[in-house]
Design a protein around this motif. Structure first.
Motif, PDB file in Angstrom:
ATOM      1  N   ILE A 118      -7.310  -8.981  -0.813  1.00  0.00           N
ATOM      2  CA  ILE A 118      -8.298  -8.417  -2.139  1.00  0.00           C
ATOM      3  C   ILE A 118      -7.409  -7.930  -3.031  1.00  0.00           C
ATOM      4  N   LYS A 119      -7.769  -8.385  -4.660  1.00  0.00           N
ATOM      5  CA  LYS A 119      -7.171  -7.328  -5.723  1.00  0.00           C
ATOM      6  C   LYS A 119      -5.206  -7.320  -5.362  1.00  0.00           C
ATOM      7  N   GLY A 120      -4.737  -8.022  -4.752  1.00  0.00           N
ATOM      8  CA  GLY A 120      -3.185  -7.806  -5.233  1.00  0.00           C
ATOM      9  C   GLY A 120      -2.489  -7.289  -4.005  1.00  0.00           C
ATOM     10  N   PHE A 121      -3.529  -7.068  -2.647  1.00  0.00           N
ATOM     11  CA  PHE A 121      -2.698  -6.388  -1.105  1.00  0.00           C
ATOM     12  C   PHE A 121      -2.312  -6.845  -0.556  1.00  0.00           C
ATOM     13  N   GLU A 122      -1.166  -7.307   0.648  1.00  0.00           N
ATOM     14  CA  GLU A 122      -0.643  -7.533   0.970  1.00  0.00           C
ATOM     15  C   GLU A 122      -0.462  -6.988   2.732  1.00  0.00           C
ATOM     16  N   ALA A 123      -0.256  -7.841   3.577  1.00  0.00           N
ATOM     17  CA  ALA A 123      -0.084  -6.985   4.873  1.00  0.00           C
ATOM     18  C   ALA A 123       1.339  -8.190   6.064  1.00  0.00           C
ATOM     19  N   GLU A 124       1.927  -7.526   6.479  1.00  0.00           N
ATOM     20  CA  GLU A 124       2.913  -8.486   7.493  1.00  0.00           C
ATOM     21  C   GLU A 124       2.480  -7.731   8.714  1.00  0.00           C
ATOM     22  N   PHE A 125       2.819  -8.530   9.663  1.00  0.00           N
ATOM     23  CA  PHE A 125       2.306  -8.340  11.161  1.00  0.00           C
ATOM     24  C   PHE A 125       3.688  -8.657  11.403  1.00  0.00           C
ATOM     25  N   ILE A 126       4.477  -7.675  12.222  1.00  0.00           N
ATOM     26  CA  ILE A 126       5.761  -7.500  12.985  1.00  0.00           C
ATOM     27  C   ILE A 126       5.177  -7.801  14.194  1.00  0.00           C
ATOM     28  N   LYS A 127       5.204  -7.911  14.976  1.00  0.00           N
ATOM     29  CA  LYS A 127       4.874  -8.051  16.618  1.00  0.00           C
ATOM     30  C   LYS A 127       5.853  -7.062  17.431  1.00  0.00           C
ATOM     31  N   SER A 128       7.463  -7.809  17.299  1.00  0.00           N
ATOM     32  CA  SER A 128       7.921  -6.952  17.559  1.00  0.00           C
ATOM     33  C   SER A 128       8.498  -5.442  18.093  1.00  0.00           C
ATOM     34  N   LYS A 129       8.085  -5.181  16.040  1.00  0.00           N
ATOM     35  CA  LYS A 129       7.390  -3.561  16.330  1.00  0.00           C
ATOM     36  C   LYS A 129       6.256  -2.989  16.005  1.00  0.00           C
ATOM     37  N   PHE A 130       5.106  -3.866  16.458  1.00  0.00           N
ATOM     38  CA  PHE A 130       3.693  -3.634  16.600  1.00  0.00           C
ATOM     39  C   PHE A 130       3.729  -2.436  15.321  1.00  0.00           C
ATOM     40  N   SER A 131       3.627  -3.385  14.330  1.00  0.00           N
ATOM     41  CA  SER A 131       3.844  -3.537  12.847  1.00  0.00           C
ATOM     42  C   SER A 131       2.825  -3.649  12.107  1.00  0.00           C
ATOM     43  N   PHE A 132       1.999  -2.812  11.411  1.00  0.00           N
ATOM     44  CA  PHE A 132       1.189  -4.158  10.570  1.00  0.00           C
ATOM     45  C   PHE A 132       1.130  -2.927   9.112  1.00  0.00           C
ATOM     46  N   ASN A 133       2.074  -3.168   8.500  1.00  0.00           N
ATOM     47  CA  ASN A 133       2.432  -2.348   6.835  1.00  0.00           C
ATOM     48  C   ASN A 133       1.290  -2.966   5.834  1.00  0.00           C
ATOM     49  N   LEU A 134       0.847  -2.399   4.981  1.00  0.00           N
ATOM     50  CA  LEU A 134       0.373  -2.828   3.739  1.00  0.00           C
ATOM     51  C   LEU A 134       1.395  -2.849   2.798  1.00  0.00           C
ATOM     52  N   ARG A 135       1.398  -3.604   1.545  1.00  0.00           N
ATOM     53  CA  ARG A 135       1.963  -3.808   0.203  1.00  0.00           C
ATOM     54  C   ARG A 135       1.749  -4.582  -0.139  1.00  0.00           C
ATOM     55  N   LYS A 136       1.680  -3.683  -1.759  1.00  0.00           N
ATOM     56  CA  LYS A 136       1.730  -4.137  -3.165  1.00  0.00           C
ATOM     57  C   LYS A 136       2.231  -3.775  -4.231  1.00  0.00           C
ATOM     58  N   PRO A 137       2.696  -4.934  -5.459  1.00  0.00           N
ATOM     59  CA  PRO A 137       3.907  -4.549  -5.349  1.00  0.00           C
ATOM     60  C   PRO A 137       3.736  -4.147  -7.075  1.00  0.00           C
ATOM     61  N   SER A 138       2.751  -3.726  -7.277  1.00  0.00           N
ATOM     62  CA  SER A 138       2.165  -3.285  -9.030  1.00  0.00           C
ATOM     63  C   SER A 138       1.010  -1.990  -8.690  1.00  0.00           C
TER      64      SER A 138
END
Lengths: 113, 111
Positions: A60-80
């Motif tokens: 919601i609200k323009g947020f996105e996240a990327e799951f990178i399995k090899s890095k055990f990461s799930f970072n949250l992003r929003k462009p603006s």
């Protein structure tokens, strides 16, 4: 033991700046991943989730996240970011579909108008 | 609309008192959870329940107990409140395979 780490504890941005909040977890098995947000004085609510499929998920609200399995990461992003994005953000991991969530420490985001 | 309610938003109790925190969900969820939220520590799981009359310890169960006599209600009990139990308490519920839904929280102060 499973754990979730959020690298940024307190982030201050100006409106229109881009946002990236880091989240790493320690577990080698199947995971479901979540970002929750808590606006001042409000309930904790779901921002987005990843169960399977496309590792780039939109919330919601323009947020996105990327799951990178090899890095055990799930970072949250929003462009603006907007002033209304001021809140506390929590990353959470569910291991092996147990229904139990392990939460990170939380990141407080302050957006200056 | 999904709803998880908690009996009190704010509660002040004295050291040694027995404290009951109530949580009710109207979504027919099997799973219910109690967390405490402290600054810099995120949410930590106290107890959870997968079904009526079932309970399992979470990460920090010491000093707490729970009761689940009906599917929609999950109670957290502080047998003898202490000042280190001053915190925000959050209840959540879910069906397996879906996200957790949270209540508004109870801010408990033990003096």
């Amino acid at each position: 033991a499973q754990s979730v780490s959020q690298h940024n504890h307190h982030v201050i941005l100006s409106e229109a700046a881009s946002l990236e909040l880091g989240c790493n977890y320690s577990y080698g098995g199947t995971v479901n991943l979540f970002w929750y947000v808590q606006y001042p004085g409000q309930h904790l609510q779901l921002l987005l989730k990843y169960f399977s499929g496309d590792p780039l998920v939109k919330g919601i609200k323009g947020f996105e996240a990327e799951f990178i399995k090899s890095k055990f990461s799930f970072n949250l992003r929003k462009p603006s970011v907007q002033w209304s994005d001021t809140a506390e953000y929590f990353c959470a991991v569910e291991a092996d579909n147990t229904g139990k969530l392990i939460f990170g420490q939380g990141t407080t985001l302050q957006v200056k108008p | 609309d999904v709803k998880v309610t908690q009996s009190s938003r704010y509660l002040v109790k004295r050291t040694g008192e027995k404290v009951f925190l109530e949580c009710v969900q109207d979504m027919d969820h099997e799973n219910m959870f109690w967390y405490r939220q402290d600054p810099g520590l995120g949410l930590r799981l106290i107890y959870f329940s997968y079904d009526v009359k079932m309970k399992e310890k979470g990460d920090i169960p010491e000093g707490y107990s729970v009761s689940r006599e009906k599917k929609e209600r999950f109670s957290l009990i502080l047998e003898s409140a202490s000042t280190n139990q001053t915190s925000m308490y959050l209840c959540a519920s879910t069906s397996r395979g879906y996200e957790q839904y949270f209540g508004p929280g109870t801010r408990l102060t033990v003096t």
